[in-house]
Design a protein around this motif. Sequence first.
Motif, PDB file in Angstrom:
ATOM      1  N   UNK A   1      37.154  41.072  54.706  1.00 13.24           N
ATOM      2  CA  UNK A   1      37.220  40.202  53.529  1.00 13.24           C
ATOM      3  C   UNK A   1      37.816  40.981  52.356  1.00 13.24           C
ATOM      4  N   UNK A   2      38.746  40.357  51.653  1.00  9.76           N
ATOM      5  CA  UNK A   2      39.379  40.945  50.469  1.00  9.76           C
ATOM      6  C   UNK A   2      39.243  39.961  49.308  1.00  9.76           C
ATOM      7  N   UNK A   3      39.164  40.501  48.111  1.00 10.27           N
ATOM      8  CA  UNK A   3      39.155  39.675  46.899  1.00 10.27           C
ATOM      9  C   UNK A   3      40.266  40.164  45.986  1.00 10.27           C
ATOM     10  N   UNK A   4      41.254  39.302  45.752  1.00  6.50           N
ATOM     11  CA  UNK A   4      42.351  39.601  44.839  1.00  6.50           C
ATOM     12  C   UNK A   4      42.073  38.868  43.520  1.00  6.50           C
ATOM     13  N   UNK A   5      41.886  39.619  42.466  1.00  7.61           N
ATOM     14  CA  UNK A   5      41.582  39.003  41.171  1.00  7.61           C
ATOM     15  C   UNK A   5      42.517  39.550  40.095  1.00  7.61           C
ATOM     16  N   UNK A   6      42.788  38.743  39.089  1.00  6.68           N
ATOM     17  CA  UNK A   6      43.682  39.150  38.010  1.00  6.68           C
ATOM     18  C   UNK A   6      44.232  37.945  37.285  1.00  6.68           C
TER      19      UNK A   6
ATOM     20  N   UNK B   1      36.056  28.310  42.066  1.00  5.01           N
ATOM     21  CA  UNK B   1      35.771  26.880  41.894  1.00  5.01           C
ATOM     22  C   UNK B   1      34.777  26.350  42.912  1.00  5.01           C
ATOM     23  N   UNK B   2      34.419  27.151  43.904  1.00  6.72           N
ATOM     24  CA  UNK B   2      33.425  26.698  44.881  1.00  6.72           C
ATOM     25  C   UNK B   2      32.084  26.478  44.196  1.00  6.72           C
ATOM     26  N   UNK B   3      31.346  25.504  44.667  1.00  5.22           N
ATOM     27  CA  UNK B   3      30.019  25.232  44.113  1.00  5.22           C
ATOM     28  C   UNK B   3      29.028  26.291  44.582  1.00  5.22           C
ATOM     29  N   UNK B   4      27.882  26.327  43.926  1.00  5.31           N
ATOM     30  CA  UNK B   4      26.849  27.301  44.289  1.00  5.31           C
ATOM     31  C   UNK B   4      26.403  27.100  45.737  1.00  5.31           C
ATOM     32  N   UNK B   5      26.244  25.843  46.142  1.00  5.25           N
ATOM     33  CA  UNK B   5      25.828  25.563  47.522  1.00  5.25           C
ATOM     34  C   UNK B   5      26.908  25.972  48.517  1.00  5.25           C
ATOM     35  N   UNK B   6      28.185  25.775  48.146  1.00  4.03           N
ATOM     36  CA  UNK B   6      29.275  26.169  49.037  1.00  4.03           C
ATOM     37  C   UNK B   6      29.327  27.679  49.201  1.00  4.03           C
ATOM     38  N   UNK B   7      29.117  28.407  48.101  1.00  2.00           N
ATOM     39  CA  UNK B   7      29.061  29.873  48.194  1.00  2.00           C
ATOM     40  C   UNK B   7      27.956  30.314  49.149  1.00  2.00           C
ATOM     41  N   UNK B   8      26.786  29.723  49.009  1.00  6.04           N
ATOM     42  CA  UNK B   8      25.651  30.111  49.857  1.00  6.04           C
ATOM     43  C   UNK B   8      25.914  29.783  51.326  1.00  6.04           C
TER      44      UNK B   8
ATOM     45  N   UNK C   1      40.103  37.153  59.214  1.00  7.24           N
ATOM     46  CA  UNK C   1      40.157  37.928  57.966  1.00  7.24           C
ATOM     47  C   UNK C   1      40.261  36.942  56.799  1.00  7.24           C
ATOM     48  N   UNK C   2      39.425  37.154  55.800  1.00  6.50           N
ATOM     49  CA  UNK C   2      39.415  36.286  54.622  1.00  6.50           C
ATOM     50  C   UNK C   2      40.055  37.018  53.437  1.00  6.50           C
ATOM     51  N   UNK C   3      40.943  36.317  52.750  1.00  4.01           N
ATOM     52  CA  UNK C   3      41.530  36.831  51.506  1.00  4.01           C
ATOM     53  C   UNK C   3      41.234  35.810  50.411  1.00  4.01           C
ATOM     54  N   UNK C   4      40.371  36.181  49.488  1.00  4.41           N
ATOM     55  CA  UNK C   4      39.979  35.299  48.386  1.00  4.41           C
ATOM     56  C   UNK C   4      40.779  35.676  47.147  1.00  4.41           C
ATOM     57  N   UNK C   5      41.261  34.681  46.432  1.00  4.40           N
ATOM     58  CA  UNK C   5      42.045  34.929  45.213  1.00  4.40           C
ATOM     59  C   UNK C   5      41.428  34.156  44.053  1.00  4.40           C
ATOM     60  N   UNK C   6      41.355  34.805  42.899  1.00  8.28           N
ATOM     61  CA  UNK C   6      40.757  34.155  41.732  1.00  8.28           C
ATOM     62  C   UNK C   6      41.290  34.761  40.443  1.00  8.28           C
ATOM     63  N   UNK C   7      41.293  33.940  39.397  1.00 10.52           N
ATOM     64  CA  UNK C   7      41.632  34.428  38.053  1.00 10.52           C
ATOM     65  C   UNK C   7      40.378  34.700  37.225  1.00 10.52           C
ATOM     66  N   UNK C   8      39.216  34.307  37.741  1.00 16.46           N
ATOM     67  CA  UNK C   8      37.963  34.468  36.986  1.00 16.46           C
ATOM     68  C   UNK C   8      36.912  35.110  37.885  1.00 16.46           C
ATOM     69  N   UNK C   9      37.009  36.389  37.987  1.00 14.26           N
ATOM     70  CA  UNK C   9      36.130  37.159  38.870  1.00 14.26           C
ATOM     71  C   UNK C   9      34.666  37.043  38.453  1.00 14.26           C
TER      72      UNK C   9
ATOM     73  N   UNK D   1      32.228  34.502  40.169  1.00  9.60           N
ATOM     74  CA  UNK D   1      31.869  34.622  41.585  1.00  9.60           C
ATOM     75  C   UNK D   1      30.515  35.307  41.691  1.00  9.60           C
ATOM     76  N   UNK D   2      29.641  34.799  42.529  1.00  8.64           N
ATOM     77  CA  UNK D   2      28.282  35.326  42.624  1.00  8.64           C
ATOM     78  C   UNK D   2      28.318  36.739  43.222  1.00  8.64           C
ATOM     79  N   UNK D   3      27.391  37.589  42.830  1.00  9.68           N
ATOM     80  CA  UNK D   3      27.402  38.994  43.290  1.00  9.68           C
ATOM     81  C   UNK D   3      27.316  39.145  44.797  1.00  9.68           C
ATOM     82  N   UNK D   4      26.636  38.232  45.486  1.00  9.00           N
ATOM     83  CA  UNK D   4      26.514  38.365  46.936  1.00  9.00           C
ATOM     84  C   UNK D   4      27.858  38.203  47.635  1.00  9.00           C
ATOM     85  N   UNK D   5      28.766  37.429  47.040  1.00 10.74           N
ATOM     86  CA  UNK D   5      30.127  37.317  47.585  1.00 10.74           C
ATOM     87  C   UNK D   5      30.915  38.582  47.274  1.00 10.74           C
ATOM     88  N   UNK D   6      30.797  39.077  46.041  1.00 10.63           N
ATOM     89  CA  UNK D   6      31.531  40.279  45.652  1.00 10.63           C
ATOM     90  C   UNK D   6      31.163  41.471  46.517  1.00 10.63           C
TER      91      UNK D   6
END
Length: 592
Positions: free
Chosen positions: A41-46, A132-139, A153-161, A164-169
């Motif tokens: 899993x990767x998180x691309x933010x910026x 933009x995922x809801x809290x329930x969707x994240x869980x 392999x998951x690549x997540x992209x966001x402009x507002x890091x 995102x909930x800490x458990x995902x990070x």
Amino acid sequence: MENFIVSARKYRPSSFQTVVGQQSITVTLKNAIKNAHLAHAYLFCGPRGVGKTSCARIFAKTINCSNVGSDFEACNECESCLSFNENRSYNIHELDAASNNSVDDIRTLIDQVRIPPQIGKYSVYIIDEVHMLSQQAFNAFLKTLEEPPAHAIFVLATTEKHKIIPTILSRCQIFDFSRIKVGDAVSHLKHIANTENINIDEEALNVIAQKADGAMRDALSIFDQIVSFSGKDISFENVIQNLNVLDYDYYFKMVDAFLQGKVTDVLILFNEIVEKGFDGHHFVAGLSSHIRDILVGKDAATLQLLEVSDSVKEKYTQQAKKCEVDFLYDALGILNECDIHYKSSQNQRLLIELTLIQLSQIIESKKKGLRLNLKSKKLLKIFVDGESIGSVKQVVTAVKASAQSTEVVSDPNNGYKAREKKDVVTISSSKSNFAPSVSIKQALKKGIPRNTPISKPKDKPATNGVEEVITGKEPITKEKIEAKLKEFIVSRGRSERVKLALGVIKPEVNGETDVVFQVSNPLQEDDVNSAVNEVKNYLRRELNNSNIEITVKITKAKLSKKVYTETDRFNYLCEKNPALGLLKQKLSLDFE
């Protein structure tokens, strides 16, 4: 008619090498491919438009390429690369979390993850705007993200890091994309212009890059807009006209007028800017940035911070030579105050004009030895002969330093002179009750700012440089103490509160030398204690008794109950005449 493709899509990076301004990230991803250290899993933010989704697609394409080159770039020839380039690959799945943000959408994704890839090794799931995922969707997504199948392999992209909930990070490798530098954006735009056979000035490219604010996609969109407006030949004037950007020349002319103190020219120039439709707040922000750039241009070490073309950089260097650093500091402070109060001002144009007048008077104010703070209207620095000798705090601190290192003695010719202390501090004068301070120039030669005038006690006669020694033991009385205490209060320049405290005390004499000052409360006790040593020395000298000692005590007086309300008054009268209470009870009387 051939279909037009916008530059942001036509020149979208297709390899790590073509990604603009993210070298550290592309090198890290290529090394991960080289060493087979791929995370699940990767998180691309910026910020927007800096290449997050493009890098995710290039990464997915490269890890599924069957003929990766020696530079670890995709070959663009194998079946996996060709299917990716033709948008028919079943190994790469892109999901927009902004429109698929429910638990049901994540459940569908989880069911899809179980299916292995048809071609290549990995199924890559790119989830854009994942915040933009809801809290329930994240869980619901947590377990699959932590332990996906080996091929997923998951690549997540966001402009507002931060959303995102800490458990995902904690389950992702995080890559922070930076804004595209102006120089990098200009180079890329220049390459596209050459490819498209478009003639454009480098200064115009700089304006486009600065307007894009670090987003390459925005820069390409603006570029297309300018091309539509001007055609194949684009000048600097075309760009500032189309983008409604204020020309550099206005700022250079404005600063030249500030340096010459030409208020009229400044106001006329500002009126011309307003008539062209430019917003006043944007003008203030642009002028602040211009002054900042001049400050940066004064030093060769910081000149590299200027993100402008070489020709404009030379203009900044030339104007920086004309401006003193103090002028630039004051100008930035004044403009900052204007920026803060702009939105709350009832007459915004008048506020800007007053600001411009203040900027025009900085040089003249400095010549007169004045430097004003916009908030407090107090002097920030002290000037002598037009030259700053330090802040007020530094000069006040110097009073003690210079007083401890010098002594002031009388001089037959000049009245006073200062000399270095030796063993004893001696202050003497036969012409005035006030001894002058050490001069500023003498203090500066020593590296010490000047001190303030040292006042000499009025009641202490000159001793010709020899301290008076008191050896007498004359008897003291309460009457003598009270009389001398009144003289002390009149003769000494103390605060009104201390004078009042000394005026109400009741002195008592115990024995031959002990004097007790009786006060009524702790506040008076503190005020008297602040002057008790000076009072003691005064009484010893005036009453010729070297053994006088003073003690301050609080008198515990019995406080009577205060009568404030009608009930208090009635109860007080009832204590004097109980029949009043009986009368009130029988007649059922009450207070109105």
